[in-house]
Design an enzyme around this catalytic site. Structure first.
Site: not given
Length: 257
Positions: A221, A223-225
């Site tokens: 993702q 957003n790094r989530i």
């Protein structure tokens, strides 16, 4: 000096024109390197699993990788092994088969990875398909396949590849120069010039099967989530609120990114 702010420079001067240690360089900021992945509306959740059987889920993603532009070798995987005292090593190898038992690859039994597997028969695989923004990790116990299976696959390889396996008798051993390999290759090419003559599989070459104990399916993702689903075999201590039932004997857990 913080390593995070450290940059390095690469020379654009052709090697033959290098006359000084003080060269014009182009700065590359490694810390700033970042690619966008999928967005919030493309999350990967439990209902997006093709199957609750990790082997079938892998097959689905692998087939997608085979059909995705930009993925030249969808069967390329990083194989990590370790010595008995825990010193790790890894390398890229090619997956050569999989079913609901495990994942197979072939190599030189005198190589570093083979020696590590002989003493510590556990390994991990990583498939990373960048254009898909997906990754699969697999861990498990490794065992040698039968000699019949190794011999059958050996003779399915291109003839030059069969000879190549014979050229490198002790993989990863130190040699004087490339000429050592070229001379041995020439000798073997002459020896087996008659293509009706079968090339015997060397005793020091064969296959392994990794029998999985766990899988992880990852989707990136922006957003790094990131989305991560972990399949492992059920135990008596599993809490129903923290896991989902998979195909027996597997359970599924979402992992924090």
């Amino acid at each position: 000096m913080s390593w995070i702010n450290t940059t390095f420079r690469i020379s654009k001067v052709p090697f033959g024109r290098i006359r000084s240690r003080f060269l014009e360089m182009e700065e590359i900021n490694v810390a700033a390197m970042r690619k966008s992945y999928k967005e919030q509306h493309h999350v990967f959740d439990i209902e997006h699993l093709v199957s609750k059987d990790p082997f079938i889920q892998f097959k689905s993603w692998f087939e997608e990788a085979c059909q995705t532009d930009g993925i030249r070798e969808p069967n390329a995987m990083c194989l990590a092994t370790a010595t008995l005292d825990g010193k790790p090593s890894n390398r890229m190898v090619l997956l050569k088969g999989f079913n609901n038992t495990g994942f197979s690859f072939f190599t030189n039994y005198e190589s570093r990875k083979a020696k590590e597997l002989d003493s510590n028969p556990f390994a991990a695989l990583v498939f990373y398909w960048a254009p898909m923004e997906k990754c699969v990790r697999i861990e498990g116990r490794v065992e040698r396949v039968s000699e019949d299976v190794s011999t059958e696959y050996f003779h399915l390889r291109p003839r030059d590849s069969q000879i190549g396996a014979c050229v490198s008798e002790v993989q990863s051993s130190v040699i004087a120069n490339r000429k050592v390999l070229e001379d041995r290759n020439k000798t073997l090419q002459e020896q087996f010039a008659d293509e009706s003559k079968a090339i015997p599989r060397p005793d020091y070459w064969g296959g392994y099967l990794l029998v999985p104990s766990c899988f992880e399916f990852w989707q990136g993702q922006t957003n790094r989530i990131h989305d991560r689903f972990h399949f492992r075999q059920r135990t008596a201590n599993d809490l129903p609120t923290e896991c989902h039932s998979g195909a027996e004997p597997w359970i599924i857990e979402r992992l924090s990114p």
